[in-house]
Scaffold this motif. Sequence first.
Motif, short mmCIF file in Angstrom:
data_model
loop_
_atom_site.label_atom_id
_atom_site.label_comp_id
_atom_site.label_asym_id
_atom_site.label_seq_id
_atom_site.Cartn_x
_atom_site.Cartn_y
_atom_site.Cartn_z
N ALA A 125 0.98 -1.45 0.26
CA ALA A 125 -0.17 -0.24 0.30
C ALA A 125 0.67 1.30 -0.05
O ALA A 125 0.85 2.23 -0.39
N ALA A 126 1.88 1.27 0.78
CA ALA A 126 2.80 2.33 0.49
C ALA A 126 3.56 2.82 -0.21
O ALA A 126 4.14 4.14 -0.41
N GLY A 127 4.08 1.56 -0.96
CA GLY A 127 5.37 2.00 -2.42
C GLY A 127 4.06 1.90 -3.42
O GLY A 127 4.31 3.07 -3.84
N LEU A 128 2.98 1.38 -3.72
CA LEU A 128 2.51 2.28 -4.94
C LEU A 128 1.15 3.39 -4.16
O LEU A 128 1.18 3.91 -5.48
N HIS A 129 0.43 3.85 -2.91
CA HIS A 129 0.40 4.87 -2.97
C HIS A 129 1.78 5.85 -2.87
O HIS A 129 1.41 7.50 -3.86
N GLY A 130 2.92 6.11 -2.77
CA GLY A 130 3.58 6.67 -2.64
C GLY A 130 4.25 7.17 -4.60
O GLY A 130 4.38 8.31 -4.44
N MET A 131 4.70 6.69 -4.62
CA MET A 131 4.06 6.63 -6.24
C MET A 131 2.88 6.90 -7.39
O MET A 131 3.86 8.13 -8.06
N ALA A 132 2.04 6.40 -6.38
CA ALA A 132 0.79 7.37 -7.78
C ALA A 132 0.56 8.78 -6.83
O ALA A 132 0.02 9.79 -7.90
N ALA A 133 0.98 9.20 -5.35
CA ALA A 133 0.59 10.84 -4.71
C ALA A 133 2.21 11.35 -5.63
O ALA A 133 1.62 12.63 -5.87
N ALA A 134 3.22 10.43 -5.84
CA ALA A 134 3.84 11.78 -6.08
C ALA A 134 4.27 11.77 -7.90
O ALA A 134 4.47 13.73 -8.08
N PRO A 178 -2.46 5.41 2.41
CA PRO A 178 -2.82 4.65 1.55
C PRO A 178 -2.97 3.12 1.33
O PRO A 178 -3.24 2.90 0.57
N ARG A 179 -3.32 2.58 2.85
CA ARG A 179 -4.66 1.37 3.11
C ARG A 179 -5.74 1.75 1.80
O ARG A 179 -5.93 0.81 1.02
N LYS A 199 -7.08 0.00 -1.37
CA LYS A 199 -8.35 -1.13 -2.28
C LYS A 199 -9.20 0.13 -2.76
O LYS A 199 -9.64 -0.72 -4.13
N LEU A 200 -8.98 1.53 -3.16
CA LEU A 200 -9.81 2.10 -4.26
C LEU A 200 -9.13 1.39 -5.61
O LEU A 200 -9.71 1.06 -5.96
N LEU A 201 -7.89 1.63 -5.74
CA LEU A 201 -7.22 0.82 -7.21
C LEU A 201 -7.56 -0.78 -7.11
O LEU A 201 -7.87 -0.73 -8.26
N SER A 202 -7.87 -1.29 -6.31
CA SER A 202 -8.04 -2.66 -6.59
C SER A 202 -9.36 -2.95 -6.69
O SER A 202 -9.17 -3.70 -8.03
#
Length: 141
Positions: free
Chosen positions: A34-43, A53-54, A58-61
Motif C-alpha cells: 500500500a505504501a509503495g503504490l500510494h507513494g508512487m501515485a502521490a508523487a 495508503p491502505r 483498496k480503491l485501486l484494487s
Amino acid sequence: MKLMRAREVPGRVATGAYVLHSGVEKWNGDEEQAAGLHGMAAAAFPFLKSVPPRRFLKLLSAAEIATGVALLAPVVPAAVAGAALTGFSGGLVALYLRTPALRKPGSIWPSQAGIGVSKDVWMLGVGLGLLTDAASRRRGD
C-alpha cells in the motif's frame, strides 16, 4: 441485449483477465504494498497524498476489479468497457509520463524501473480500439 462481437473477444478477455487478476491480488495487500503504490501515485498526482495508503490500495484494487469484470462480461457494451479501460489505463500512462525515474533521461522510453508500467500503453490501445469500434458501429461504418 447485444453480446460482444467476436473480434472484441481476444482483446477484452486477455486484458480483462489481466486487470481482474491484478485487482484481486491487491485486494488483501499489506502495508508495504500500500505504501509503495500510494507513494508512487502521490508523487505523480499530488492530490492523492491526502488519501491514506491502505484506502488508496483498496480503491485501486476495486477499480481494477470493476474494469476487469466490465471487459470480461459479454453483456457490457464495447463503449462502456472501452471507456472503463481507457480511463484506467490512461491514468497508468499518465503516471508513467509524470514519473521521471520510470523513463530514460530526456526520453519517453522506459528505464529499467519503468518497463512494467510502460507496457500499460497496450491497455490504452485496446480501450481506444473498443471506443472507436463502438463509435463506428453507431455511425453505421
